[in-house]
Structures are given as structure tokens and as C-alpha cells.
Design a protein around this motif. Structure first.
Motif: not given
Length: 442
Positions: A377-383, A395-397, A402-406
Motif C-alpha cells: 500500500n505504498v507508492i513512491v514518487a520523486g527522485r 528523472v530527479r528534477v 510534478l508529473a509523477m506526483g499527480e
């Protein structure tokens, strides 16, 4: 080190469907999207402002939002970018790449957008512990001015930048190269009372310009803390220049003592950079060091082992995926290792190390790369997504975060309806929903 067993009863809050940990770019859009999709959402942030490196970190400019042809970081990313640029009127309205950031304005943008979508925000609150069993996060424990308290939710979205929640829940991860070395950190800064005319029409400070005064600064030996020529600058306001400059090596973002020492050294380095520029560039003769970042600019720490590992071959092949949740076109931006700097005394221009994408080219980021293997039940977004170390340099910038977070937020809300299993999300429905909200998914 001795151990101490803490046994006490603390208050429990179980009213939220989705809890987002970390209020940087990925965390902000994750909270917006989860709330937009109907999930009762809480965003927990350890500092006093949202935005991470774009606000408290004082990064002076956005990395490119385009593929040199069109904007590809759309949806909520484009909405954030459009509102952020309202206060940098000196930037052309058509400009999509390396647009300056007004950090104070951007703080308000994130505040307004996150809350307007219906998410709740808790500042000055840090996750202190994760209780997990059989690959499922049961409870998180946080600390703030109220002391310790516990939260339970259906889905947790880890936007800590260091994959703290996933790692503490037992997820596998990589950190740095085979020796554990990570890219150097940078403490960004603001200089005011800069002569704008001399800045605009004098020598460009960027290391890619071989006439840049930074080479003379490094070679002079007068400022031994300035070990390389990394120097990115932008006018961020009247007579005010933001600098992403200098490097701090051997920083472990998961070790508080290491980060603390780097912040102390970074503030000394910032003062040296101001003094060196005052000596070597006429625009900065009377410059005033206004501020250094409240956050240290960490480029690299943990990368989860996910359901799919995004590889360098994927990047070079401009690969698409059936489950891709965004596209990315940023170059591979690996900052120089310490031993390389000591040999050359200069910064190899990072953009020239790998083949650059041509106009209109990009690669996909699959949803599976956001999912820690074996964690329910964990999703990771960001670097910290699952990828090769080299690809992490791209992909760290902030735009891609922002796009991954949405996507993570929308998926989190969908997973709540699927009893919390983030691996069971219907990615066709996820992609369709993201497209409806303006995401670029050709």
C-alpha cells in the motif's frame, strides 16, 4: 549504540484515505490529485512551507518543461508552472525552459493549489516510525509540537525524496554507486544588490562558457572551498540573482549528522562564492548574500527496487510503456564525483556526457517504477523511483517529479477503492483519467 524501548499510548487518527509524506513538488501534486479524485487526503511536511527545493531550497530556475518543441509536463505540472511564472515578468511568456523561480510566490502557489483541491496540510511534522507487517504499512508515527501521534490510512504516498516510508516498511533499495557514493549536494543562495546591466551583458558565469570567471576563481586558489566550476545563475527579482553553485561531497541524505555538517559547510561556501564573485565579476562587486537555502540540495539518495526498473537502455531507446504515467525529456544530469574533481580541478559539463534528445523526443515513465516490490500500500514518487543510477540523474528534477506526483495521487485514490493494493490499479483507467486532466501521454 545502546537501545531504548519506548512504551506509551499515543493518539491515533484513522480518518484519511490517503496520506502523502513530503511536500516537495511530487508530494504537492500527489495531494492535489488524490483529493481531486475524491480521497480524503493529508499532506505531512517536515518544514514550514511546501515546494521543497523550488521554495525552501532556493533553486533559481525550473528545469525544462519542453522537449524543445512543446510542453510535455502537463496536467497539474503545467498549472503549477503557469501560476509560478506570474511573478517573474522579466521572463518571456513563451519561454518553457530554465524559467526563473520566485520562491516566496511559489510557496503561496503550492499553498493555494493543495488546499483548493481539498487536501489538508500538516506543517512542522516529521514521520518518526513506520509499523508494517507482511509488506503492508499499518501505522505511521509522527512527531510535532503536540508530541507523538499515530496515523492510519488506506494508501501512503512516499514523496520524502529518500524513500523513507518504503525503506522503513522493509522495501529493498539502492543508494549511490557500488561504493555507496552519491552525487554531491549543493546549498543554493540568493545575492541581492547585483548590477543587472553588468550581469546581463558581462561574462556568462556558466561553466559551459570557457571565458567564465569561475575558471579564474578555481584556478586562483584563493577560495579553497570552491573546488569546481559548477555555477548556474538566474535573475529571480530586481537586482537579485539566485545561484545553484558549488558542490558538497560525501553527504548522506539519510544521516542527520552528515546533512547537518554539510549545511554548516555550505553556508561557509556560499559566503566564499559571494566574495569570489565580488572580486572576479563586476556585476557582484556590491552584492549582498541575502539567504542560503533552508533545505540542502540533495541530488541522490535511496532508489527503491520496484516492480519495474527504468534502465539506461530505456532512456536511450526513447522507450514507451503500456503503463506509462508521464513522459520525460531531461538530459542525464550526473554531477561530478569527488575524485574526478580532485584530478581535474574543474567541473566536466554534465550535459555533454551522454547523448542529448532531439526535438520532440522523450521516454515514458512506467507506473510500475513507482511501486516498491513486495509493499502492498505504498507508492513512491520523486527522485527515489526504481531506476538505474544513471537514469536517476534525469528523472530527479522538478518538472518530472510534478508529473509523477499527480499520477501517484490519482493511483492512490484508485487503490483505496481497491482495498489499498497499489499494484492492482487499472493503469488503462489511470492513464485515461490523467489524460482527461491534461497529462501528456501520447
Amino acid at each position: 549504540m545502546d537501545t531504548y524501548s519506548l512504551t506509551r499510548t499515543i493518539p491515533l487518527n484513522d480518518e484519511y484515505d490517503v496520506i502523502v509524506l513530503g511536500g516537495g513538488p511530487a508530494g504537492c501534486t500527489a495531494a492535489m490529485a488524490a483529493a481531486r479524485e475524491g480521497a480524503k487526503t493529508l499532506l505531512i511536511e517536515g518544514t514550514g512551507a511546501l515546494g521543497g527545493m523550488g521554495t525552501l531550497g532556493l533553486v533559481p530556475a525550473w528545469c525544462p518543461f519542453s522537449d524543445l518543441e512543446k510542453m510535455i509536463y502537463r496536467g497539474l505540472a503545467e498549472k503549477v508552472f503557469t501560476r509560478a511564472r506570474e511573478s517573474v515578468r522579466h521572463e518571456p511568456s513563451s519561454k518553457m525552459d530554465w524559467v526563473a523561480i520566485d520562491a516566496e510566490h511559489l510557496k503561496r502557489v503550492y499553498d493555494d493549489m493543495v488546499t483548493s483541491y481539498g487536501a489538508s496540510v500538516l506543517f512542522h511534522t516529521s514521520v518518526s516510525a513506520v509499523e508494517a507487517a507482511h509488506g503492508t504499512v499499518k501505522t505511521i508515527v509522527v512527531s510535532n509540537k503536540s508530541g507523538l501521534s499515530a496515523y492510519q490510512a488506506g494508501v501512503y504516498i512516499d514523496c520524502t525524496g529518500d524513500a523513507d516510508i518504503a525503506a522503513w516498511a522493509g522495501a529493498q533499495f539502492h543508494q549511490g554507486d557500488t561504493n555507496g557514493e552519491t552525487m554531491p549536494a549543493t546549498l543554493c543562495m540568493l545575492l541581492s544588490n547585483v548590477d543587472e546591466y553588468a550581469y546581463r551583458f558581462g561574462d556568462n558565469l556558466y561553466a559551459g562558457n570557457k571565458n567564465s570567471p569561475v575558471y579564474a576563481i578555481v584556478n586562483s586558489g584563493k577560495y579553497p572551498r570552491i573546488k569546481d566550476t559548477h555555477m548556474c545563475t538566474n535573475i529571480v527579482g530586481p537586482g537579485t540573482v539566485g545561484l545553484n553553485a558549488g558542490h558538497l561531497w560525501d553527504v548522506d541524505a539519510t544521516d542527520p549528522a552528515s546533512v547537518s555538517a554539510a549545511l554548516i559547510e555550505g553556508r561557509k561556501l556560499a559566503a566564499d562564492i559571494r566574495n569570489a564573485l565580488a572580486e572576479y565579476h563586476p556585476a557582484f562587486r556590491n552584492a549582498h548574500l541575502v539567504s542560503t537555502g533552508s533545505l540542502l540540495g540533495i541530488r541522490e539518495s535511496r532508489r527503491i527496487v520496484g516492480d519495474y526498473n527504468l534502465t539506461l537502455d530505456d532512456y536511450l531507446a526513447r522507450r514507451s510503456f503500456d503503463d506509462e504515467i508521464c513522459r520525460n525529456s531531461y538530459f542525464i544530469d550526473i554531477h561530478t564525483a569527488k575524485d574526478e574533481i580532485e584530478k581535474t580541478k574543474t567541473e566536466n559539463v554534465v550535459e555533454h556526457r551522454f547523448e542529448r534528445y532531439k526535438k520532440g523526443e522523450s521516454h515514458g515513465v512506467p507506473y510500475r517504477s513507482l511501486l516498491p516490490k513486495g509493499i502492498f500500500n505504498v507508492i513512491v514518487a520523486g527522485r527515489s523511483i526504481s531506476c538505474d543510477r544513471i537514469v536517476q540523474g534525469s528523472v530527479r528534477v522538478m518538472p518530472v517529479c510534478l508529473a509523477m506526483g499527480e499520477a501517484a495521487g490519482a493511483a492512490g485514490a484508485m487503490a483505496v477503492r481497491a482495498k489499498g493494493d497499489v499494484h492492482a490499479v487499472d493503469t488503462k483507467k489511470l492513464r485515461a483519467r490523467l489524460k482527461e486532466e491534461g497529462a501528456y501521454l501520447p
